[in-house]
Each structure stands twice: as C-alpha cells, then as structure tokens.
Design an enzyme around this catalytic site. Structure first.
Site, PDB file in Angstrom:
ATOM      1  N   HIS A   1     -37.772 -29.424 -43.513  1.00 15.20           N
ATOM      2  CA  HIS A   1     -38.591 -28.535 -44.354  1.00 15.20           C
ATOM      3  C   HIS A   1     -38.636 -29.065 -45.783  1.00 15.20           C
ATOM      4  CE1 HIS A   1     -40.131 -24.996 -46.296  1.00 15.20           C
ATOM      5  NE2 HIS A   1     -40.325 -24.430 -45.131  1.00 15.20           N
TER       6      HIS A   1
ATOM      7  N   LEU B   1     -41.562 -17.511 -35.607  1.00 22.18           N
ATOM      8  CA  LEU B   1     -41.398 -16.092 -35.280  1.00 22.18           C
ATOM      9  C   LEU B   1     -42.379 -15.715 -34.187  1.00 22.18           C
ATOM     10  CD1 LEU B   1     -41.083 -14.645 -38.910  1.00 22.18           C
ATOM     11  CD2 LEU B   1     -39.272 -15.352 -37.361  1.00 22.18           C
TER      12      LEU B   1
ATOM     13  N   GLU C   1     -36.659 -20.934 -29.849  1.00 21.47           N
ATOM     14  CA  GLU C   1     -36.430 -22.287 -30.375  1.00 21.47           C
ATOM     15  C   GLU C   1     -35.652 -23.150 -29.385  1.00 21.47           C
ATOM     16  OE1 GLU C   1     -34.521 -22.318 -34.217  1.00 21.47           O
ATOM     17  OE2 GLU C   1     -34.605 -24.502 -34.386  1.00 21.47           O
TER      18      GLU C   1
ATOM     19  N   SER D   1     -38.966 -20.358 -49.850  1.00 21.64           N
ATOM     20  CA  SER D   1     -40.155 -20.178 -49.019  1.00 21.64           C
ATOM     21  C   SER D   1     -41.271 -21.126 -49.408  1.00 21.64           C
ATOM     22  CB  SER D   1     -40.670 -18.751 -49.128  1.00 21.64           C
ATOM     23  OG  SER D   1     -41.954 -18.683 -48.553  1.00 21.64           O
TER      24      SER D   1
ATOM     25  N   ARG E   1     -45.677 -29.754 -43.311  1.00 17.16           N
ATOM     26  CA  ARG E   1     -44.270 -29.960 -43.636  1.00 17.16           C
ATOM     27  C   ARG E   1     -43.791 -31.392 -43.475  1.00 17.16           C
ATOM     28  NH1 ARG E   1     -41.700 -24.432 -40.985  1.00 17.16           N
ATOM     29  NH2 ARG E   1     -42.520 -23.093 -42.632  1.00 17.16           N
TER      30      ARG E   1
ATOM     31  N   LEU F   1     -34.773 -13.214 -32.219  1.00 22.81           N
ATOM     32  CA  LEU F   1     -36.096 -12.689 -31.891  1.00 22.81           C
ATOM     33  C   LEU F   1     -36.414 -12.839 -30.417  1.00 22.81           C
ATOM     34  CD1 LEU F   1     -38.458 -13.684 -34.806  1.00 22.81           C
ATOM     35  CD2 LEU F   1     -37.499 -11.462 -34.240  1.00 22.81           C
ATOM     36  N   ALA F   2     -36.204 -14.033 -29.868  1.00 29.54           N
ATOM     37  CA  ALA F   2     -36.572 -14.265 -28.475  1.00 29.54           C
ATOM     38  C   ALA F   2     -35.665 -13.459 -27.547  1.00 29.54           C
ATOM     39  CB  ALA F   2     -36.505 -15.757 -28.153  1.00 29.54           C
TER      40      ALA F   2
ATOM     41  N   ARG G   1     -43.864 -28.309 -36.147  1.00 30.13           N
ATOM     42  CA  ARG G   1     -44.222 -26.893 -36.084  1.00 30.13           C
ATOM     43  C   ARG G   1     -44.927 -26.469 -37.364  1.00 30.13           C
ATOM     44  NH1 ARG G   1     -42.194 -22.471 -38.013  1.00 30.13           N
ATOM     45  NH2 ARG G   1     -40.145 -23.251 -38.579  1.00 30.13           N
TER      46      ARG G   1
END
Ligand code: FES
Lengths: 638, 247
Positions: free
Chosen positions: A266, A441, A425, A284, A330, A43-44, A435
């Site tokens: 997570h 994202l 990241e 998820s 989390r 993405l980045a 986070r």
C-alpha cells in the site's frame, strides 16, 4: 492434477443466477443435521457464520481474539465498493467487473469477479438494514466517494472507519445467532491443524490460548476465513496476530496455494521510525484525493520541505501519469515511491519516505475544509510522528497491506480438498495480481453473506457425510499428537534467540528480495537463505514458560515456524512467474520507463502450488484463465 | 530515555498477583507504549523469564484489544488515545510508570495485564442487533435517514469495546458501553421495531454481569479513547424508563 474451476458456461451476466438455480438444495428441516466449523470471525467468517445460522445450520466459530469483534477487518478505513450507481455517473455491474479485472492486471477469473460485482449491491442493502451508519447526504440518501483511482463514485463509507462499522454489523448478526443457540462461539482458540478423514475436511485441532489445551472439533465441513499472510514481511499494516498458520496447515494437508507471490504493497503508510518498529500504520488512501506527492528534484537536497521551491520539487506521479496523477493505482504508486527513494531522493531520517503535501489543498479550500475531511487522520499522524501535517507535509512510504494470493478455490469457494472452503482474503479468487481500493470489504462480505451460504448447501447435497466420525477418530488423535509434539519441541530448544528476532530476520529478507520489486538473482538468494534461517530457528530458539498456560512467546513461535516454511513457497512462485503483473514486479520485465510488462502467452494462468515436503520445491499446477468479456490489453494509467 | 516500570504480574485467574519492578535504559521517544513493552519482553525472554502478557492486536486504536491502566488512568495520560497509539514522547526521562490491568469485578484477570471482557459480548448478544436475515433487506436508499441522525448514530457506533469506561468508573459501571450500542440503534429507523425489547434485555444483562450503577461521575467519558458522550447514557435511561412503563 487437473484443476476444475467449475465456472458455469454461457453468458457471464446470467451465469450466477443459472448456477444457483441448478444447485441442489437442502431441505430446511435437514439443515440442522449439518455442522459447519468456521475459522476466523472477520468480515468473511462472521458474515458466513451468521448467515449459516439463519439458514438453520449448526455452526461453531473460532477466533484467537478474545471477541469476534476484534478481527483485523475492523481496521479497514476507506470504504466498500458497490455497483449501485446512486450517483448517476455511469457506474454499473459491468463497469465494476471491468475495472476489477483490469485493475487485477488480468490475473483473476472473470466469472468470480462478475459475481462479486453483481452481489455488491446486496451487501450495502444488508448492511444498512443491520444499522450500519454509512455517511449520508443532507437529503438522507447514502453518500459516495471515488476511491483508489476509480473514475466513478461507487465507494460507500462510514467516516474513516468503514471496516469497523461493517465488522460490527456482521458481529451483531453473529451475536443474534449465538443468542439463538445456532452458533457456538469459541474465543481465544487458535487453529493449529485441519483434519482430513477419507480425503474430506472433517475438523480442526485448536489450542486454547488461556489453558494451552489442545482440542479437536469435528464437523461436516470446514470454512477457513483466516485472512492474509501480509505479516510474512514482519512489518505490515496487519494486526500483530495475523498469520498464515491456518491456510498453510491446509496446504500441508493437500490444499493448493494459489499465486502466493501476489501481495499488495500500500502506497500511503507512515514510514519506519526505528529498530523498535512493530507495525506500520496505514494512512487512508483517500488522502490522495487532496494531497500531492513529491520528493526533491535533486539527490541530497536536505532542506526542510517548506524551503524547497516549486522548481526544485518533483511531483513524480503527476509527471509520469498525467491522467491519474496522485490517484494512480496502488501497485504503480508504490513502485514509483520506491524508485525515487532508490535514486536517493527519499525524505526523512531513513531516506525511505516521500512527501504527501496538503499545502495547495489548504490554500484552495481552507484549513477548515481539510480538517472536516481528514481531521482524524491528521490527528493520528501527529500522534505517531509528533509532526503537524497542517504545516509540514506528511511523510509516507509503501508497506505490506493485503495479500491477493491464498488457497486455491473453485467457483463454489471450495479448495481442491472436498469440504474445505476458503473465503475472504484467505482465498485467491477475485483480485488477480492487484486489488483495487475498497474491494477487500466487498469481497469478504460477498463471500460470507451471498456466496458460501448457497454453495455449501450444494456441497452437502452432493456429498453424503459419514456421521460416524468423531474426534476420537485416529486422524484427530494423530493431529493432536503432532501439535503437542511440536509445542514441546519448541519449548525444549533452549537456544538464545527470540521468536520475534527470527520473524524480523525473515521479514527483512522477504521485503528486500520478494517485496515491491523482484529479480531472478534475488529470488534465488531468498530461496537459499530461508532454509538457513529455518534451521537456526529450530536449533537456537528460546521460548520460556509452559505449554499449558497463556504463553505469548509460544504463540508467536508457532506462527513464525509456519511463516518460515511458507515464505519459500512465495519465493518459488515469484521466481517461476517470469513476467511482471500487478503487484508482482519482476525487474527483468519492464518497459524503458519502468512499467510492468506482462506475458499473457505464457502466464495468463493461476499458479497453484502443491506441497511436497518441507524444503523441497512444491509442484506447480496451472489453471488457465480466459478473457472473453474484458479483452486483454495493456493496463495503462498514463 | 531511562524508565522504571512497575508492572502487575499475575500467573493466572486463581493466583494472587503483585507488582514487579523493571528498568529500561534505552527507550526511544518515537516508540509506542506497546513497543516499549515489546522491548522489555525481549529482554525478559533473553534472561529466561516470561514476558509480560498483555492484550493487543491492531496497534492502531481500532480493535479495542489493548487494555491497561497506566499511572492510574485507563489507556494512560493522553486524551482520546488508546494505549497502542500512545507514544513515549509523552513521558519524561527517568519517570516511573505504573502499569496494571483494567480493574473491575466483571473483568477478572486472566494473566498479568490481560482481563476477561466476554461480559461485553454477552451484553451485545442480549439484544445489540437488528433482527434481519441476510437477503431480506430493501434497497438501501428506500428509507432516507437525516444526515444528523446518521452522524449521531455513528458517534455512538464508534465504540471499540475496550472497557476503559468500566475501568475508569469508581462503581465499575458499563453504562457508557451499553448505552452506545443502544443509542446507535435508537437513533436509526432500523432500530425502532425492537427498541423497547432491546434496551430492557441489554440493561438486564449488564446488571446480571455484576457491573455497577451510574452515579454521574462521568469518568467514563473522560477515559473513552473514542470520545463517546455520556449523553447516550441519559438517552438509554429515558428509553429504559419508557420501555419499562409501557410493558
Ligand atoms: S491494539 Fe487495537 S486498539 Fe490498541
């Protein structure tokens, strides 16, 4: 070393606008004179490379995958936050900013986080314009959900595949620039080193994963978008190839590594099923909206879950955190799961698992409604475990998922090495010690589409580039030579153990000692043990095949070699940060009921580590953090 | 479980390949198919042999990297399941499993089970995008999109670009892959301005890469791990005809 974060002065709400206005610009006709090397096309990196191309820069991208579309951003399930307030439920830029700083347990830079919240809305506009098929309401407007403990609905999503859709959006924008000739895409090429000339990052050395060829690439700036180091734990939700090499190599060349001990575990992953396990699969977090988490009240209760009556169950999150319950953040949820399993109340064959039970939700809403919401996740769970979650509660356990630490960057997203920029990241900047869900994202795309395209121009405008540097410069030759020597060395050890066996040994140690809970004795043990594993690696490694062909064992060995050095930095950071905050839980610092206790007086700072040699303790530098807009307070989710 | 594996080995693009036999004696039914291959590869390394090369990354069915044909079927026997999500409990003790790369002319073998799928990237580069620069987009709720259209566009967009459709097709056609991307944009208002140019450019690129034609076998849909429907092929064909006539 003085760390200049370059945070603009003045009221935070205007600082990014003002900063942009004050930045020097590059004339459109001159942009094509600059070449930017972008390493990583998730993405980045994908977003940045596409945008650089649109602006007129010359860009080269590098990925070890066969296509930019396969970067691990693709696996993000849940969604992306944005302060659009479409639901009219009281969301705002300020609230997203506030939630992120608080959620990060006050270890992030306020100015960066504010900017992130500001541009979040532009991201959604951009992605929709690209044709990203977000979920919609019947009226045709975008749908939102609440995610990961947020009390407003600000998460945009595309079924359980938001990361995939956003990445394909960035990939399509990148493809457009490749077709236009503005971006040259290198695939199946892994970066092995970054090259500095006169103190500036001027290029990289890569290995072609098909031919084994070692090559140099020169540019006017380097952008690392190479993701996190979660695979240091061996088992994680990361893709198999995710590694620390790019950022670690930059660290060895002088870039500071910030807060490496901030890792996110997570809470909702499928537990380990045996020795063969190669990765852990995330389920998820949205499942926590309807599932209830519990374990048996009593140790050694081996009855099937359906046979355990209500009074013998402990819904421990609901009990301990009545207002957030199953939706607690989390770090808190993960630690609570570890705690009940350590007490001997865990479930499943290994005892490292807790139930995530949908029986109540099915009773209340009907099986059909649950199927509509989570059908694909339930199927995935059944595929992996062979159990049907409609009738038997799921078993879940925490796993390494994301790393908040990364290379230190200033407000421009540039490291302390001029010209070396770090986004997504791979940098440390926005999430502090923890986070929030649906924020990865957002940060990757914010950095790539809306921050770095501005700040890199400012860098070029202020730093005349020596155009005479080519890949025949001695610094490039030296880096190539070192890479080749290292590869030959790895291939000539002819020992008995495979790269994977070392990775596993290291990962198990780091999970035990530098994982969800840490203490002084354990960290010291890790610091003593890591060099021993490393030594054995270099004496007893077995890599077959040749240097100049596709060689999976060699690729793995190169990555593990860097993890074996990096892990020590992580352990030092965890040891020196003598407080608990976010994902970093030091057992010495907790309340009687097991909550993290921060020490703001001594540790309200970023720890940035400077390389001093393999096996020697790195130097720790501090960037003090000030909280002028979100007053420091105890992070309570009770 | 005990298994016999019959695996395609090929040193590089220019070498000739052949099948080799391997025996595995301790396969757990809880392993994924790729974890079973990991076990084999660790064994091979111990013996001083080279591991079987295969593409893989996410191991959760979304990146589209894994690409092998198992007992004659791309991604193996289980419906809508990628190789990395396939588990050994779907096989029987004592079974012989044949594993080969995705076969198609435009997917040359790079090594063992790894093929070159960059032709897919080139098809996307030909027009698989909306020409909108960063920063020039209107508010995301400015254009309402009916839920059904958005959902349908998503069905197309779910393609992971693995290439199973090509490997399954007797003609080696890439119609399902190409039509999925075209379909996603054709269903959304954002895709309309470039709709004609897109379908023509992408189909042209697909043909020039050497993919075959569609003769309605629909093996692609059956092999697709994401269940992409062949109705997108029909849609693409209609769009292509219309676009060609109106030029
Ligand atoms: S490895 Fe990613 S889809 Fe199979």
């Amino acid at each position: 070393m003085k760390l200049d974060s370059k945070i603009p002065s003045g009221p935070i709400a205007q600082s990014w606008d003002k900063y942009r206005f004050d930045m020097k610009l590059i004339n459109p006709a001159n942009k094509r004179k600059f070449k930017i090397l972008v390493v990583g096309t998730g993405l980045a990196g994908g977003a940045a490379a596409a945008t650089f191309g649109e602006l007129g820069y010359n860009v080269e991208t590098f990925t070890y995958n066969d296509s930019p579309r396969r970067a691990h951003s693709i696996a993000a399930q849940g969604g992306i936050n944005a302060a659009k307030n479409y639901q009219n439920d009281g969301d705002s830029i300020w609230r997203l900013f506030y939630d992120t700083v608080k959620g990060g347990d006050y270890r992030a830079r306020e100015a960066n986080v504010y900017r992130l919240a500001q541009v979040s809305a532009n991201i959604i506009d951009q992605c929709v314009a690209q044709g990203v098929p977000f979920a919609r309401e019947y009226g045709g407007t975008l749908a939102n959900r609440s995610f990961g403990g947020a009390q407003v609905s600000r998460t945009f999503y595309a079924r359980g595949q938001t990361g995939q859709q956003l990445l394909l959006g960035a990939y399509s924008a990148l493809n457009r620039q490749i077709a236009a000739g503005k971006v040259k895409s290198h695939t199946r090429k892994e970066m092995l080193d970054v090259v500095l000339v006169d103190g500036y990052a001027r290029g990289i050395v890569t290995r072609d994963l098909v031919t084994g060829k070692i090559e140099s690439h020169v540019g006017d700036a380097v952008v690392l978008a190479t993701g996190g180091y979660g695979n240091v734990f061996f088992l994680s939700t990361n893709a198999q190839a995710c590694n620390v090499t790019a950022t670690y190599r930059a660290y060895k060349k002088g870039a500071l590594f910030a807060n490496p001990c901030f890792t996110q575990i997570h809470p909702t992953c499928i537990p380990v099923s045996g020795d063969h396990q190669s990765k852990l699969t995330l389920m998820s977090e949205s499942l926590r909206n309807d599932g209830r988490i519990w374990v048996p009240k009593n140790k050694g209760d081996n009855r099937a879950p359906q046979d355990i009556p209500e009074q013998d169950r402990d819904y421990y999150l609901e009990r301990k955190y009545p207002s957030f319950g199953n939706l607690s953040p989390r770090d808190i949820s993960s630690r609570a799961a570890k705690q009940v399993c350590d007490e001997g109340r865990g479930v499943g064959s290994t005892g490292y698992g807790v139930y995530l039970d949908f029986a109540d939700a099915i009773g209340r809403l009907g099986k059909h409604a649950i199927e509509e919401r989570y059908g694909n996740l339930f199927e995935m769970y059944e595929r992996i475990t062979g159990e049907d979650p409609y009738t038997t509660p799921m078993r879940i356990y925490p796993a390494s998922h994301y790393t908040m630490g990364g290379l230190w960057v200033d407000y421009n997203l540039m490291s302390n090495v001029p010209g070396l920029h770090v986004i997504g990241e791979a940098n440390f900047s926005d999430h502090g010690a923890n986070r929030l869900g649906a924020s990865a994202l957002m940060q990757g795309l914010a950095d790539g589409y809306f921050v770095i395209p501005y700040t890199i121009g400012h860098f070029f405008a202020n730093n005349p580039v020596d155009k005479s540097v080519t890949t025949s410069h001695p610094e490039f030759q030296k880096a190539e030579q070192e890479a080749k020597e290292k590869i030959n060395l790895l291939l000539s050890i002819n020992g008995k153990r495979t790269p994977t066996s070392f990775h596993k040994e290291l990962g198990t140690l780091i999970w035990d000692k530098v994982g969800m809970a840490r203490n002084e004795a354990g960290l010291k043990e890790a610091i003593a043990r890591i060099p021993q594993i490393r030594e054995e690696f270099w004496a007893n490694l077995n890599v077959t095949g040749e240097p100049d062909s596709l060689n999976m064992a060699l690729e793995k060995a190169l990555r593990v070699a860097d993890f074996l050095e990096f892990a020590e930095v992580m352990a030092w950071d965890a040891l020196e940060r003598d407080e608990s905050c976010g994902g970093h839980f030091r057992e010495e610092h907790q309340t009687p009921d097991g909550e993290a206790v921060r020490n703001d007086e001594k540790f309200a700072h970023v720890a940035a580590w400077e390389y001093t040699g393999v096996g020697t303790k790195p130097n720790r530098h501090k960037e003090e953090l000030t909280f002028e807009n979100v007053p420091l307070s105890v992070r309570s989710y009770k | 479980m005990k298994l016999t594996l019959n695996i395609w080995r090929q040193k590089d693009k220019n070498s000739k390949g052949q099948f080799e036999n391997y025996n595995l004696n301790e396969v757990s039914p809880d392993m994924s198919f790729l974890e079973m291959l990991d076990v084999l590869n660790e064994d091979l390394l111990h013996k001083g042999d080279e591991p079987v090369a295969f593409d893989h990354d996410c191991r959760e069915g979304i990146c589209g990297a894994c690409s092998m044909t198992i007992n004659g079927r791309p991604h193996g026997p289980e419906k809508q399941t990628t190789t990395c999500q396939l588990h050994m409990r779907k096989f029987n003790d004592g079974e012989t499993i044949t594993i080969e790369p995705f076969r198609a002319k435009p997917f040359p073998v790079i090594r063992d089970l790894i093929v070159d799928r960059t032709s897919f990237d080139r098809i996307q580069q030909a027009g698989g995008f909306v020409s909108v620069n960063t920063g020039s987009s209107p508010d995301s709720n400015a254009v309402p999109i009916a839920k059904v259209a958005a959902d349908k566009a998503f069905d197309a967009a779910a393609c992971i670009g693995c290439g199973a459709c090509v490997a399954a097709c007797p003609n080696g056609a890439a119609m399902l892959f190409t039509s999925a991307k075209i379909g996603q944009f054709a269903l959304l208002p954002q895709g309309q301005p470039e709709r004609k140019e897109r379908v023509i450019a992408m189909v042209k690129q697909m043909d020039s890469e050497g993919f075959g034609a569609c003769t309605n076998h629909y093996e692609c849909e059956a092999a697709c791990p994401k269940g992409i429907s062949v109705e997108f092929i029909a849609m693409m064909n209609r769009d292509f005809m219309k676009a060609s006539f109106s030029r």
